[in-house]
Write an enzyme that holds these catalytic residues in place. Structure first.
Site, PDB file in Angstrom:
ATOM      1  N   TRP A 102       0.833  -1.204   0.000  1.00  0.00           N
ATOM      2  CA  TRP A 102       0.000   0.000   0.000  1.00  0.00           C
ATOM      3  C   TRP A 102       0.867   1.253   0.000  1.00  0.00           C
ATOM      4  O   TRP A 102       0.535   2.233  -0.676  1.00  0.00           O
ATOM      5  CB  TRP A 102      -0.978  -0.001   1.168  1.00  0.00           C
ATOM      6  CG  TRP A 102      -2.052  -1.050   1.018  1.00  0.00           C
ATOM      7  CD1 TRP A 102      -2.272  -2.131   1.819  1.00  0.00           C
ATOM      8  CD2 TRP A 102      -3.039  -1.139  -0.020  1.00  0.00           C
ATOM      9  NE1 TRP A 102      -3.328  -2.869   1.349  1.00  0.00           N
ATOM     10  CE2 TRP A 102      -3.820  -2.280   0.230  1.00  0.00           C
ATOM     11  CE3 TRP A 102      -3.339  -0.349  -1.138  1.00  0.00           C
ATOM     12  CZ2 TRP A 102      -4.878  -2.666  -0.593  1.00  0.00           C
ATOM     13  CZ3 TRP A 102      -4.400  -0.737  -1.964  1.00  0.00           C
ATOM     14  CH2 TRP A 102      -5.154  -1.881  -1.682  1.00  0.00           C
ATOM     15  N   ASP A 173      -1.365   6.679   6.372  1.00  0.00           N
ATOM     16  CA  ASP A 173      -2.468   5.851   5.887  1.00  0.00           C
ATOM     17  C   ASP A 173      -2.760   4.855   7.010  1.00  0.00           C
ATOM     18  O   ASP A 173      -1.985   3.940   7.248  1.00  0.00           O
ATOM     19  CB  ASP A 173      -2.041   5.121   4.600  1.00  0.00           C
ATOM     20  CG  ASP A 173      -3.088   4.124   4.119  1.00  0.00           C
ATOM     21  OD1 ASP A 173      -4.151   3.991   4.755  1.00  0.00           O
ATOM     22  OD2 ASP A 173      -2.827   3.466   3.072  1.00  0.00           O
ATOM     23  N   LYS A 197     -12.174  -1.475   6.871  1.00  0.00           N
ATOM     24  CA  LYS A 197     -11.484  -2.424   7.748  1.00  0.00           C
ATOM     25  C   LYS A 197     -11.907  -2.240   9.209  1.00  0.00           C
ATOM     26  O   LYS A 197     -12.404  -3.159   9.813  1.00  0.00           O
ATOM     27  CB  LYS A 197      -9.976  -2.288   7.592  1.00  0.00           C
ATOM     28  CG  LYS A 197      -9.479  -3.022   6.342  1.00  0.00           C
ATOM     29  CD  LYS A 197      -8.742  -2.164   5.392  1.00  0.00           C
ATOM     30  CE  LYS A 197      -8.476  -2.908   4.084  1.00  0.00           C
ATOM     31  NZ  LYS A 197      -7.742  -2.078   3.146  1.00  0.00           N
TER      32      LYS A 197
HETATM   33  C1  LIG Z   1      -7.204  -1.582   2.036  1.00  0.00           C
HETATM   34  C2  LIG Z   1      -6.147  -0.561   2.092  1.00  0.00           C
HETATM   35  C3  LIG Z   1      -6.066   0.479   1.137  1.00  0.00           C
HETATM   36  C4  LIG Z   1      -7.007   0.578  -0.049  1.00  0.00           C
HETATM   37  O1  LIG Z   1      -8.215   1.078   0.327  1.00  0.00           O
HETATM   38  P1  LIG Z   1      -9.343   1.452  -0.777  1.00  0.00           P
HETATM   39  O2  LIG Z   1     -10.396   2.050   0.082  1.00  0.00           O
HETATM   40  O3  LIG Z   1      -9.724   0.188  -1.448  1.00  0.00           O
HETATM   41  O4  LIG Z   1      -8.744   2.422  -1.718  1.00  0.00           O
HETATM   42  C5  LIG Z   1      -5.070   1.413   1.287  1.00  0.00           C
HETATM   43  N1  LIG Z   1      -4.191   1.352   2.308  1.00  0.00           N
HETATM   44  C6  LIG Z   1      -4.231   0.372   3.222  1.00  0.00           C
HETATM   45  C7  LIG Z   1      -3.227   0.343   4.324  1.00  0.00           C
HETATM   46  C8  LIG Z   1      -5.202  -0.613   3.147  1.00  0.00           C
HETATM   47  O5  LIG Z   1      -5.245  -1.605   4.056  1.00  0.00           O
END
Ligand SMILES: *Cc1c(COP(=O)(O)O)cnc(C)c1O
Length: 359
Positions: A102, A173, A197
């Site tokens: 990511w 993030d 999540k």
């Molecule tokens: C799942 C995830 C993403 C992607 O998220 P989207 O909402 O599908 O764009 C980005 N960063 C991390 C750390 C993730 O776990």
């Protein structure tokens, strides 16, 4: 009806009470005779939900007054682009610390926008099997910001202590570990997370951003992509994902009732310990590919000796109602995602099953 024991990596398990509340209110939100999805986003009924969701983010995370809380669409991936579009002006550069796929994606996207540097990467260490130490970071003191991924959903690693980046804004993030424990928001310039999540359904991202960064952000980009547009309009510039925001409210309300972030941290640590203890028990039947100090409390990654054994593990788990344990297609192996909504009881059941399968 039997609910699955859900270890999905994302979208992931939601608190049963949050879903039941949605079920109860689906046809009639607070005596209005309509579901939340059928309300105007400018009306009182929706606005109350919207403002409560934002207030709960503020309260649970202790967000200081000099930060905006934004509810945006486009998931975490849109933030990969919006962060540099807003915070990386021409003539400046941004630092990225790469600890997994990511963060690589975030870096790659930022490269399309402006000048970026890699301040550290652990790609060569067993494919992102650890988190870099402070002394390994090659930080640019003039950087526009430093970007990290607080929890690496795929690799199964997590920053347990955040890096010291001096006066440069730290951007994180936190898609897969936001609200897993209390943090000091004032250490960050910007925090973003896709909701699917730890917070709610997909289609919604939460952004917590320091107001001075919003104000100094570029204004020569499309209106919808400027943080100030959403900050100035309480995230109601255009129609928000109203059902997603409603579910966020339900999830956070449950989290608050359960004692907030300090309480969920204790449960989360206990859950992770249950699984890592099984992995660490004498014998190498289960192997964690991740350095101990970097192990994630949210995504417990492990492998078995052969692909056949792994397939059998998944199929036996399925028979016990456990789903979502297959590792990411890019790394293989197993992954148990044990976000806030995954109960201690479910994790105990998985730990018991892992011991039984080993025997
Ligand atoms: C799942 C995830 C993403 C992607 O998220 P989207 O909402 O599908 O764009 C980005 N960063 C991390 C750390 C993730 O776990």
């Amino acid at each position: 009806m039997a609910r699955a024991i859900n270890f999905n990596p994302g979208p992931a398990a939601l608190p049963l009470a949050a879903l039941e509340r949605a079920q109860k209110e689906l046809l009639d939100l607070n005596g209005t005779g309509m579901s939340v999805m059928e309300h105007s986003h400018r009306g009182k009924a929706y606005e109350a939900v919207h403002n409560e969701a934002i207030a709960l983010v503020r309260e649970l995370m202790g967000v200081p007054d000099n930060y905006d809380v934004l509810l945006l669409q486009g998931g975490a991936s849109l933030q990969f682009a919006m962060v540099p579009m807003n915070l990386l002006p021409a003539g400046k550069s941004a630092d990225y610390i790469l600890t997994g796929s990511w963060s690589q994606k975030a870096y790659k996207e930022a490269k399309t926008v402006g000048t970026v540097r890699v301040a550290a990467t652990t790609e060569k260490d067993k494919k992102f099997g650890r988190i870099p130490e402070q002394k390994e970071l090659d930080l640019d003191p003039n950087a526009a910001y430093v970007h990290i991924t607080s929890n690496n959903t795929i690799a199964g690693t997590q920053w347990h202590e955040f890096p010291d980046v001096g006066n440069v804004p730290l951007v994180a993030d936190m898609s897969s570990d936001i609200m897993w424990r209390p943090i000091d928001v004032s250490k960050f310039g910007l925090i973003y997370a896709g909701a699917q999540k730890n917070l709610g359904p997909s289609g919604l991202a939460v952004v917590i951003v320091r107001k001075d960064l919003v104000a100094s952000g570029r204004s020569d980009i499309p209106t919808i992509l400027q943080y100030r547009t959403h900050a100035d309009n309480n995230s109601l510039y255009n129609t928000p994902p109203t059902f997603g925001v409603y579910m966020l409210r339900n999830v956070l309300d449950e989290l608050k009732k359960a004692g907030g972030l300090a309480a969920i941290e204790r449960v989360n640590r206990e859950k992770a310990k249950l699984l890592y203890d099984v992995i660490d028990e004498r014998s190498d039947f289960y192997v964690s590919p991740v350095e101990k100090s970097a192990r994630s409390t949210m995504n417990v990654v492990f492998t078995l000796k052969t692909p056949e054994l792994e397939a059998e593990f998944l199929s036996e788990a399925q028979k016990r109602g456990m789903v979502g344990l297959k590792g990411h297609r890019s790394v293989g192996g197993m992954r148990a995602s044990i976000y806030n909504a995954v109960s201690l009881e479910w994790v105990k059941a998985l730990a018991d099953f892992m011991r039984e399968f080993k025997r």
